[in-house]
Design a protein around this motif. Structure first.
Motif, short mmCIF file in Angstrom:
data_model
loop_
_atom_site.label_atom_id
_atom_site.label_comp_id
_atom_site.label_asym_id
_atom_site.label_seq_id
_atom_site.Cartn_x
_atom_site.Cartn_y
_atom_site.Cartn_z
N VAL A 37 0.84 -1.20 0.00
CA VAL A 37 0.00 0.00 0.00
C VAL A 37 0.88 1.25 0.00
CG1 VAL A 37 -1.60 1.36 1.42
CG2 VAL A 37 -2.04 -1.05 1.05
N GLY A 38 1.93 1.22 0.80
CA GLY A 38 2.84 2.37 0.85
C GLY A 38 3.48 2.64 -0.50
N ARG A 39 3.88 1.59 -1.20
CA ARG A 39 4.48 1.78 -2.52
C ARG A 39 3.47 2.34 -3.52
NH1 ARG A 39 6.55 -3.74 -2.20
NH2 ARG A 39 8.36 -3.61 -0.86
N VAL A 40 2.24 1.86 -3.46
CA VAL A 40 1.19 2.36 -4.35
C VAL A 40 0.94 3.84 -4.08
CG1 VAL A 40 -1.27 2.21 -4.91
CG2 VAL A 40 0.09 0.13 -4.75
N ILE A 41 0.87 4.19 -2.80
CA ILE A 41 0.63 5.60 -2.44
C ILE A 41 1.79 6.47 -2.90
CG2 ILE A 41 0.46 7.17 -0.46
CD1 ILE A 41 -1.24 4.98 0.92
N ASP A 42 3.02 6.01 -2.73
CA ASP A 42 4.18 6.79 -3.18
C ASP A 42 4.12 7.02 -4.69
OD1 ASP A 42 5.15 6.90 -0.61
OD2 ASP A 42 6.63 5.30 -0.89
N ARG A 43 3.77 5.98 -5.43
CA ARG A 43 3.69 6.11 -6.89
C ARG A 43 2.56 7.07 -7.28
NH1 ARG A 43 6.56 5.88 -11.46
NH2 ARG A 43 5.41 4.91 -13.17
N ALA A 44 1.42 6.99 -6.61
CA ALA A 44 0.30 7.88 -6.90
C ALA A 44 0.67 9.34 -6.58
CB ALA A 44 -0.93 7.46 -6.11
N ARG A 45 1.38 9.55 -5.50
CA ARG A 45 1.82 10.91 -5.16
C ARG A 45 2.82 11.43 -6.18
NH1 ARG A 45 2.28 10.17 1.35
NH2 ARG A 45 0.07 10.40 1.77
N TRP A 46 3.65 10.54 -6.71
CA TRP A 46 4.61 10.95 -7.73
C TRP A 46 3.86 11.43 -8.97
CZ3 TRP A 46 5.86 9.30 -12.69
CH2 TRP A 46 7.06 9.81 -13.20
N PHE A 47 2.82 10.69 -9.36
CA PHE A 47 2.02 11.12 -10.51
C PHE A 47 1.29 12.42 -10.21
CE2 PHE A 47 1.96 6.61 -12.15
CZ PHE A 47 2.63 6.92 -13.33
N GLU A 48 0.84 12.59 -8.97
CA GLU A 48 0.17 13.82 -8.59
C GLU A 48 1.11 15.02 -8.72
OE1 GLU A 48 -2.33 15.61 -4.77
OE2 GLU A 48 -1.11 13.81 -4.53
N ALA A 49 2.34 14.86 -8.23
CA ALA A 49 3.34 15.94 -8.35
C ALA A 49 3.68 16.20 -9.82
CB ALA A 49 4.60 15.57 -7.57
N LEU A 50 3.81 15.14 -10.61
CA LEU A 50 4.08 15.29 -12.04
C LEU A 50 2.95 16.05 -12.71
CD1 LEU A 50 5.90 14.50 -14.50
CD2 LEU A 50 4.40 12.50 -14.75
N GLY A 51 1.71 15.75 -12.35
CA GLY A 51 0.56 16.44 -12.93
C GLY A 51 0.54 17.92 -12.58
N ARG A 52 1.00 18.26 -11.39
CA ARG A 52 1.06 19.67 -11.01
C ARG A 52 2.18 20.41 -11.74
NH1 ARG A 52 1.99 19.24 -5.38
NH2 ARG A 52 0.99 17.24 -5.20
N GLN A 53 3.33 19.74 -11.90
CA GLN A 53 4.48 20.39 -12.51
C GLN A 53 4.41 20.38 -14.03
OE1 GLN A 53 7.71 18.19 -10.83
NE2 GLN A 53 7.47 19.08 -8.80
N GLN A 54 4.01 19.25 -14.60
CA GLN A 54 3.97 19.10 -16.06
C GLN A 54 2.66 18.43 -16.47
OE1 GLN A 54 7.40 16.74 -16.91
NE2 GLN A 54 8.85 18.35 -16.40
N PRO A 55 1.57 19.17 -16.49
CA PRO A 55 0.28 18.57 -16.81
C PRO A 55 0.23 17.92 -18.20
CG PRO A 55 0.01 20.86 -16.10
CD PRO A 55 1.47 20.58 -16.19
N SER A 56 1.07 18.37 -19.10
CA SER A 56 1.07 17.81 -20.46
C SER A 56 1.58 16.37 -20.48
CB SER A 56 1.91 18.68 -21.39
OG SER A 56 3.26 18.72 -20.94
N CYS A 57 2.29 15.94 -19.43
CA CYS A 57 2.82 14.58 -19.36
C CYS A 57 1.75 13.55 -18.99
CB CYS A 57 3.96 14.50 -18.34
SG CYS A 57 5.44 15.37 -18.86
N ILE A 58 0.62 14.02 -18.50
CA ILE A 58 -0.45 13.11 -18.09
C ILE A 58 -1.25 12.74 -19.34
CG2 ILE A 58 -2.44 12.77 -16.58
CD1 ILE A 58 0.18 13.16 -15.06
N ASP A 59 -0.85 11.63 -19.95
CA ASP A 59 -1.53 11.16 -21.15
C ASP A 59 -2.38 9.93 -20.82
OD1 ASP A 59 0.40 9.26 -20.72
OD2 ASP A 59 1.38 9.48 -22.66
N GLY A 60 -2.85 9.27 -21.84
CA GLY A 60 -3.72 8.10 -21.66
C GLY A 60 -3.05 6.97 -20.92
#
Length: 154
Positions: A37-60
């Motif tokens: 669960v901790g690893r999943v949460i870390d990965r989800a938070r990484w994507f969240e930070a990526l979405g805030r910094q570079q929203p164009s990277c969030i593709d399909g």
């Protein structure tokens, strides 16, 4: 003052030991599941930070991975819930074993029913854990094929 356990008390303690070892094993499984669960949460938070910094990277593909992370989190949570419930029922079973040994009532049917229900809950936890691991492995295969595709294009 010397403390001597009666043979009956020793028998009761011996009967309680096997379920206690089962609780230890379940605790180990819960530890593994919470680590996942901790690893999943870390990965989800990484994507969240990526979405805030570079929203164009969030593709399909990233959205697909986020959905997979959400499913993995749900399955791991179910696994933990089943495993904890199983451990609690085993604790209740141990209490019943001790009561059964101390009083002259036969609680054998209730003891067996609670033990079987704890095994059913344990099985549910292991099934949910199995699906979470399978989903994680399948998503890893998707990422490996994506990397192989990118390296072939270069």
């Amino acid at each position: 003052m010397e403390f001597i356990l009666s043979p009956n008390a020793v028998d009761i303690i011996q009967l309680a030991l096997a379920p206690i070892f089962l609780i230890v094993g379940i605790g180990t499984l819960v530890n593994v599941a919470t680590g996942r669960v901790g690893r999943v949460i870390d990965r989800a938070r990484w994507f969240e930070a990526l979405g805030r910094q570079q929203p164009s990277c969030i593709d399909g593909e990233v959205r697909l991975e986020i959905r997979i992370l959400n499913k993995r989190l749900r399955l791991a949570n179910w696994s933990i819930n089943f495993l904890i419930a199983s451990a609690l029922v085993i604790c209740f079973d141990i209490i019943l074993l001790m009561i059964n040994g101390l009083i002259s009532t036969s609680l054998d049917t209730i003891i067996l029913a609670t033990f079987m229900s704890s095994i059913v809950l344990l099985t549910g936890g292991l099934i949910a854990f199995f699906f979470e691991v399978s989903l994680a492995t399948a998503s890893l295969k998707i990422n490996v094929s994506k990397v192989q595709k990118l390296t072939k294009n270069k």
